[in-house]
Design a protein around this motif. Sequence first.
Motif, short mmCIF file in Angstrom:
data_model
loop_
_atom_site.label_atom_id
_atom_site.label_comp_id
_atom_site.label_asym_id
_atom_site.label_seq_id
_atom_site.Cartn_x
_atom_site.Cartn_y
_atom_site.Cartn_z
N PRO A 34 9.25 18.44 -117.65
CA PRO A 34 8.38 18.28 -118.83
C PRO A 34 9.16 18.00 -120.11
O PRO A 34 8.77 17.14 -120.91
CB PRO A 34 7.67 19.64 -118.94
N GLU A 35 10.30 18.70 -120.31
CA GLU A 35 11.06 18.49 -121.55
C GLU A 35 11.70 17.11 -121.59
O GLU A 35 11.90 16.53 -122.66
CB GLU A 35 12.11 19.60 -121.74
N ALA A 74 9.09 14.69 -122.67
CA ALA A 74 8.90 14.78 -124.12
C ALA A 74 10.01 14.03 -124.84
O ALA A 74 9.75 13.25 -125.77
CB ALA A 74 8.88 16.25 -124.55
N PHE A 92 -2.73 19.37 -126.69
CA PHE A 92 -3.46 20.20 -125.72
C PHE A 92 -4.92 20.39 -126.12
O PHE A 92 -5.24 20.52 -127.30
CB PHE A 92 -2.82 21.59 -125.63
N VAL A 100 -1.62 26.66 -126.92
CA VAL A 100 -1.23 27.99 -126.46
C VAL A 100 -0.73 28.85 -127.63
O VAL A 100 0.00 28.38 -128.49
CB VAL A 100 -0.12 27.86 -125.39
N ILE A 153 1.65 31.65 -129.07
CA ILE A 153 2.95 32.24 -128.71
C ILE A 153 3.32 33.31 -129.73
O ILE A 153 3.95 33.03 -130.74
CB ILE A 153 4.05 31.16 -128.64
N PHE A 164 9.61 27.13 -134.04
CA PHE A 164 9.17 26.40 -132.85
C PHE A 164 9.33 24.89 -133.06
O PHE A 164 9.93 24.19 -132.23
CB PHE A 164 7.72 26.78 -132.56
N ALA A 171 15.79 19.78 -130.19
CA ALA A 171 16.04 19.68 -128.74
C ALA A 171 15.85 18.23 -128.30
O ALA A 171 16.65 17.69 -127.52
CB ALA A 171 15.10 20.61 -127.98
N GLN A 172 14.81 17.59 -128.82
CA GLN A 172 14.58 16.19 -128.45
C GLN A 172 15.67 15.28 -128.99
O GLN A 172 16.13 14.36 -128.31
CB GLN A 172 13.21 15.74 -128.97
N LEU A 211 7.30 15.09 -134.13
CA LEU A 211 8.08 14.66 -132.96
C LEU A 211 8.10 13.14 -132.82
O LEU A 211 8.93 12.60 -132.09
CB LEU A 211 7.52 15.32 -131.68
N ALA A 215 2.94 29.56 -121.99
CA ALA A 215 3.75 29.40 -123.20
C ALA A 215 5.02 28.60 -122.87
O ALA A 215 5.45 27.75 -123.65
CB ALA A 215 4.11 30.76 -123.77
N PHE A 256 5.40 26.33 -120.52
CA PHE A 256 5.07 24.91 -120.37
C PHE A 256 4.81 24.26 -121.72
O PHE A 256 5.22 23.13 -121.99
CB PHE A 256 3.86 24.73 -119.44
N TYR A 257 4.13 24.99 -122.59
CA TYR A 257 3.83 24.46 -123.92
C TYR A 257 5.12 24.09 -124.65
O TYR A 257 5.26 23.01 -125.21
CB TYR A 257 3.05 25.51 -124.70
N LEU A 258 6.09 25.01 -124.61
CA LEU A 258 7.38 24.75 -125.27
C LEU A 258 8.10 23.58 -124.62
O LEU A 258 8.66 22.72 -125.30
CB LEU A 258 8.26 26.01 -125.20
N ARG A 259 8.09 23.55 -123.29
CA ARG A 259 8.79 22.47 -122.59
C ARG A 259 8.13 21.13 -122.86
O ARG A 259 8.80 20.11 -122.99
CB ARG A 259 8.82 22.75 -121.08
N SER A 260 6.81 21.14 -122.97
CA SER A 260 6.10 19.88 -123.22
C SER A 260 6.44 19.34 -124.60
O SER A 260 6.15 18.18 -124.90
CB SER A 260 4.59 20.09 -123.09
N ARG A 261 7.03 20.20 -125.45
CA ARG A 261 7.45 19.73 -126.77
C ARG A 261 8.92 19.36 -126.79
O ARG A 261 9.51 19.10 -127.84
CB ARG A 261 7.19 20.83 -127.82
N GLY A 262 9.55 19.43 -125.60
CA GLY A 262 10.93 18.98 -125.49
C GLY A 262 11.97 20.08 -125.46
O GLY A 262 13.16 19.81 -125.43
N VAL A 263 11.51 21.34 -125.50
CA VAL A 263 12.48 22.44 -125.47
C VAL A 263 12.87 22.71 -124.01
O VAL A 263 12.01 23.01 -123.19
CB VAL A 263 11.87 23.72 -126.09
N PRO A 264 14.16 22.58 -123.67
CA PRO A 264 14.58 22.78 -122.28
C PRO A 264 14.21 24.18 -121.78
O PRO A 264 14.12 25.12 -122.58
CB PRO A 264 16.10 22.62 -122.33
N GLU A 265 14.04 24.29 -120.48
CA GLU A 265 13.52 25.52 -119.90
C GLU A 265 14.31 26.77 -120.29
O GLU A 265 13.73 27.79 -120.67
CB GLU A 265 13.49 25.39 -118.37
#
Lengths: 251, 426
Positions: free
Chosen positions: A74-75, A78, A86, A90, A92, A100, A107-108, A164, B375, B377-386
């Motif tokens: 997934p990352e 992105a 979404f 979610v 957090i 965040f 990260a990207q 992003l 949470a 998946f939400y973070l990862r979907s924004r590009g933050v590695p696992e």
Amino acid sequence: MLEIKNLHVELEEEDKKILKGVDLTVEPGKVHAIMGPNGSGKSTLSYVLSGRAGYEVTQGSAVMDGVDLLELEPEERAAAGLFLAFQYPVEIPGVGNMTFLRTAVNAQRKARGQDEMSAAEFLKVIRERAKSLKIDAEMLKRPVNVGFSGGEKKRNEILQMAMLEPRMCILDETDSGLDVDAMKLVADGVNALRDDGRGFLVITHYQRLLDHIKPDVVHIMADGRIVKSGGPELALEVEHNGYSDILSEVA
Amino acid sequence: MALAKVKQSATQARLAGLTLPTSGWSEPARREALSRLTEMGLPDRRDEYWKFTRPDALTDAAAPHAAVLNADEAPIFDEIDRLRIVFVDGVFDPAVSDDLSQEGVTIERLAGISGSEIHWAKGLYGSLEARGQAPVQRPLAALNTAFATDGVVIRVTGTPSKPINLIYHHENESSDAILHHVIRVETGAVATILENGPAAARFNSCMEIDIADGGALHHVRAQGRDHERKTATHLFSRLGTESVFKSFTLTVNGVLTRNECVIELTGDDAVAHVAGACVGDGDFHHDDTVFITHDAVNCESRQVFKKVLRNGATGVFQGKILVQPGAQKTDGYQISQSLLLDDDSQFLAKPELEIYADDVACSHGSTSGAIDEEALFYLRSRGVPEDEATGLLTLAFLAEAVDEIEDETLADDMLARLQGWLARRR
């Protein structure tokens, strides 16, 4: 830009087919809308593209800018430029909205071999973009989506998208739970991001969002397939006659 | 009831290696503690409050070996202007300690006070520990009172401008340290005590804190990172009317840590908060045992404990709120939570409420769970590695305990430290 071919998807947990051969191509600079009744597979398509666990692709492909999306984490999707707004953002607890966003942006950038954005530069950019979405400093400080109203959550999704700067944006029922004013705010945010290099896939149940985000192409999805595609007039047809006419027509 | 033979001989074996300091004003208290200890015997697995934690390494005659970690990082609290009191393997080191004189407070070394004459701490030394022996026995604390070789005796009379920092270095791989601190916060006085460091291969520490009416004591402690160390600590605190006691402990690594906290709210409108955050890996074992007694009207107590466990680590929480008859309008809150990063780790919790008053609000909760997949998946979907996303969520989980620290600078320091530690484990 985004090319989906004959995509078949099942739920991992139960033996249930959701997508049964989706074909769809989104060109750069275009806005495609997917409409369809509940349970037609619209949200599943968005989740599969963004890499959510729990789905098994049994056939077909999804390629973005020549890269096989389905092979990526997934990352990585992105970082490659895919973004999903979404349907249910979610919450957090304990992670500040600003932290965040900065973590995500950097990260990207890191994944793409770019320098990280400095704290000062980031602050400047986010303030400017938050302002146009009427997101105040307080909302940026709060934990991600915690205690946000439905409208605030959706605006926060668009803020993330604006920060992003993805190549391909998928909006999953972004209009759900929004009143007219909030919808306009969200649509303005999306429209501000429209440009020649960026593609959009707008998933919606109702036509009203498309009054504000004008699509180039409208697809009707039913039972895991795209059953009809056309121009913006197709959305109006749904609005007037419901899905049943179209569905009986293609059946 | 006579002690079991095996317990008796284990206790005697341990006592054989210890010498009771026989000069000075603390001697009577030490002798009383020794007789309490011989009556109770050292703890073993059969004791009710030692079911989840093996006390052997804490009670064995010889101190177990513990490798010294040479930490490649700035000392904790380094950026805070504080009064430093340094102990190396339990021995006071004047060369690296600051001058003990400070406005609003009198600080003396326990070992430095001579003579059997009058000293303000004479009636206090060992007294809160003795009160804390019922209804649950705490033999390691009695052992501490009897045999402590040093410590500090602090009397807070005003508002000292700097926190007092007890720093514990560990340099000897088989050191066995026993330190006993006594703190008296006088009426309306306010102070902050910081503690940090691994202390010794085996460390038994006891802190008695007596807070007079309207006084306040803030206690922030960091234990770590030497993994092989064995630690048993006791905090005994008694609170007067409208007084405040807030204690936070951060623990990183450690094969055996037992932190006991015994609090008595004896004056009306007093407030006691204890919190802890810990992070452990593999054979990490961490035990928080808390006992709070409400014995006055309109007091508030709060327990917030968070543990992050991975690769088979074990966390223990035994927390009790006892509301005595007449302690009306008590507001008691207790939460203990663990974040288990894999299936091998375990969290053992025993929350207890015992209430003898009818107009009180007490709540408790205990949870154990994995990282929130949504949470993540939400973070990862924004590009933050696992792994980064997991780190962010882990820190967020712990932050709720760190937030209990009132001083923002100290809280930020703790969070930054945690962030670094979480990152280095990846």
